[in-house]
Design an enzyme around this catalytic site. Structure first.
Site, PDB file in Angstrom:
ATOM      1  N   THR A 170      89.050 -43.153 107.080  1.00  0.00           N
ATOM      2  CA  THR A 170      87.848 -42.321 106.978  1.00  0.00           C
ATOM      3  C   THR A 170      87.031 -42.828 105.800  1.00  0.00           C
ATOM      4  O   THR A 170      87.462 -42.737 104.656  1.00  0.00           O
ATOM      5  CB  THR A 170      88.224 -40.846 106.765  1.00  0.00           C
ATOM      6  OG1 THR A 170      88.976 -40.401 107.900  1.00  0.00           O
ATOM      7  CG2 THR A 170      86.982 -39.983 106.612  1.00  0.00           C
ATOM      8  N   LYS A 175      83.376 -39.184 112.734  1.00  0.00           N
ATOM      9  CA  LYS A 175      84.592 -38.755 112.002  1.00  0.00           C
ATOM     10  C   LYS A 175      84.211 -37.916 110.790  1.00  0.00           C
ATOM     11  O   LYS A 175      84.879 -36.923 110.470  1.00  0.00           O
ATOM     12  CB  LYS A 175      85.403 -39.983 111.560  1.00  0.00           C
ATOM     13  CG  LYS A 175      86.693 -39.643 110.787  1.00  0.00           C
ATOM     14  CD  LYS A 175      87.787 -39.090 111.681  1.00  0.00           C
ATOM     15  CE  LYS A 175      88.946 -38.446 110.919  1.00  0.00           C
ATOM     16  NZ  LYS A 175      89.810 -39.373 110.219  1.00  0.00           N
ATOM     17  N   LYS A 189      88.726 -36.163  98.772  1.00  0.00           N
ATOM     18  CA  LYS A 189      88.113 -37.450  99.117  1.00  0.00           C
ATOM     19  C   LYS A 189      87.080 -37.299 100.240  1.00  0.00           C
ATOM     20  O   LYS A 189      85.920 -37.703 100.102  1.00  0.00           O
ATOM     21  CB  LYS A 189      89.207 -38.425  99.549  1.00  0.00           C
ATOM     22  CG  LYS A 189      88.685 -39.730 100.165  1.00  0.00           C
ATOM     23  CD  LYS A 189      89.832 -40.624 100.627  1.00  0.00           C
ATOM     24  CE  LYS A 189      90.474 -40.210 101.937  1.00  0.00           C
ATOM     25  NZ  LYS A 189      89.637 -40.471 103.131  1.00  0.00           N
TER      26      LYS A 189
END
Lengths: 343, 343
Positions: free
Chosen positions: A126, A202, A270
């Site tokens: 990701t 995503k 994150k």
């Protein structure tokens, strides 16, 4: 097949030889991907900095190398199943000499240097869509194709070859990736002809996933503050319009008092920071995701970064003096939940 | 049956007579409830300030009265299906003389005054748990029992008698409510023996529902800002871990550009303010719900309070200069979504 030396290097002109599929990163997701490929009969080479992870793959009959650079010699399709953009950058572009991996040939150059023209990198982390887009261009300059292919579904689905892949790239990249995708994924979403859109979709999923986990924790805290029995609350909400995939999946961790990390708090620190950075770049204010990010940041600040992401509920408990279900209450917890992590 | 006068009043000693079930509030939800009760063969009396609403119920064979006070004479079970606590307060406790409903008997007193001992109020609005708890005590002082019974499911399910009810109250209240609950609900969650917990669980549901709608709008805005085709995004997310009941239900409104109010923006301004007030009272900080509330407040400030709650996406579009799908694009929108509102 080209003759192979004992250390796994293939010598001679290998550009037109049958090549293996490399999997870099043998963590919870990468290990499942590597095993799925192997089960499907593909020639797989695993790679991880961790000797323990390599030993684990070798214990199930897998073949490993210690560095991406060595792997680059044996493969023309490489799946990069690492945690973040910095790791993607490192495994693809760092020359062997730049790493403290003693024994690697300092003249070997980077993984990308070793991949021949026509090779394919399938990037599964990701990352920011802008990073994925730029990465595709950098790889193209090196004659290497790229499929932007973040994965979703958790370790259990990874090990069963049932991941979801949010993918974009040239039709040729999809064609070359087909055997790997068929082995690892139940669903491949084709989202465009260039790297970038795969990571964009995503990222939207991660926005929602992160907000929904924080909202689930906040809602359970609200229920506890009002004296509602949490298992009953879970039972009602999962049958109601307030339900989400994440509420259904993560709240059982809270009910069991079990914060064993299936997916960790710091993963959402994150990912929601990537959401934040993308919003800053696009000048799109996203106050709901921003609030969720602050709650995960607070959880990480409490020292919970490596606990399961459901531990964000401890931020609420600490601030409001709430008593969460303890681990020994687990026999009273709701059963039947899908305990798979999600990354 | 007691003799009935032309104006619907029952005269004589009616305390021990068979009594009707009253439904106060013939809006989208109350109309469905009233019709479900009627279909189940119960003797129903509807009541609404709106002549139009009364005419609508009468058009399907329903019997109506114009004021809660008149209704109180004919019923010993009264369902209060109104929007908020102020309306609950008004319909239960305002004397007829206090309302501008010309023709009502000024000596009649309030609905509660007219209900005899042993009567039951089933309160279905989304209200603060503290209000529900206090209401139960006030009604008990008047000899009236109360079931705290917020409803969920939307108008379509209301009309089919398939609502979810989050209920708490004395076992005697549940017993007396049983014929009505059986007619109107697919699921009755029994959440405790006093008024309060029903509203508490509904409030947790509304917290999540509101956050998820705002998050869905924010996520769609993020996707649009990155150039992702919104119908494709909807298709992927509804198959992924970022999904929620609300994402799946409300995003089709955005895709169709159709903001016909099934449930309005101002409903979530109201409900998330109840969440806020409850958090203030419990000293529980809920920053994720607070952010969602600000977005609904902003939508209301833009003049969208009576549009469908999915119109909160227009806040994002206005601030970031995004173009939302227009109504005439509807043929391209994803189909198959459940278009029922949710209140």
């Amino acid at each position: 097949m080209a003759p192979s030396t004992g250390n796994g290097k293939i010598v001679g002109d290998v550009e037109h030889e049958a090549r293996a599929i490399g999997v870099i990163g043998l963590g919870a997701m990468g290990m499942g991907v590597a095993c799925s490929l192997k089960v499907a009969g593909l020639d797989v080479v695993g790679c991880d900095l961790s000797e323990h992870a390599r030993a684990e793959f070798e214990a199930v009959g897998g073949r490993c190398v210690a560095t991406p650079q060595v792997l680059g010699e044996q493969c023309d399709v490489v799946l990069v199943v690492v945690v973040n953009a910095a790791q993607v950058e490192a495994v693809l572009f760092e020359p062997a000499s730049g790493q403290a991996q003693g024994g690697a040939d300092t003249a070997m150059g980077s993984l990308v240097d070793r991949l021949g023209p026509g090779a394919l990198v399938i990037q599964c982390a990701t990352v920011a869509p802008a990073f994925a887009e730029a990465l595709g261009q950098r790889l193209a300059q090196a004659g290497v194709d790229m499929l932007d292919a973040p994965i979703s579904g958790g370790a259990a689905k990874a090990s069963r070859g049932e991941l979801s892949v949010m993918a974009s790239g040239r039709p040729e990249a999809f064609a070359k990736a087909e055997p790997a995708l068929a082995a690892m994924a139940a669903t491949v979403h084709r989202l465009g002809d260039v790297p970038g859109p795969g990571s964009s979709v995503k990222l939207v999923n991660q926005h929602l996933a992160g907000v929904h986990i924080a909202a689930a924790a906040e809602a359970m805290a609200l229920g506890l503050s009002m004296g509602i029995e949490p298992t009953k609350l879970y039972e009602v909400i999962t049958q109601s319009a307030g339900n989400s995939w994440m509420f259904e999946n993560r709240v059982p961790h809270i009910l069991k008092g079990d914060y064993t990390p299936l997916s960790a708090v710091d993963i959402f620190v994150k990912d929601l920071n990537i959401v934040h950075d993308t919003g800053r770049h696009k000048k799109l204010a996203m106050p709901v995701a921003a609030s969720a990010l602050q709650q995960f940041t607070a959880a990480s600040g409490m020292g919970l970064g490596r606990e399961d992401d459901a531990a964000v509920v401890k931020v609420y408990a600490a601030l409001a003096g709430l008593t969460l279900p303890a681990a020994h209450d687990s026999v009273h917890a709701a059963g039947g939940a899908n305990d798979e992590e999600y990354t």
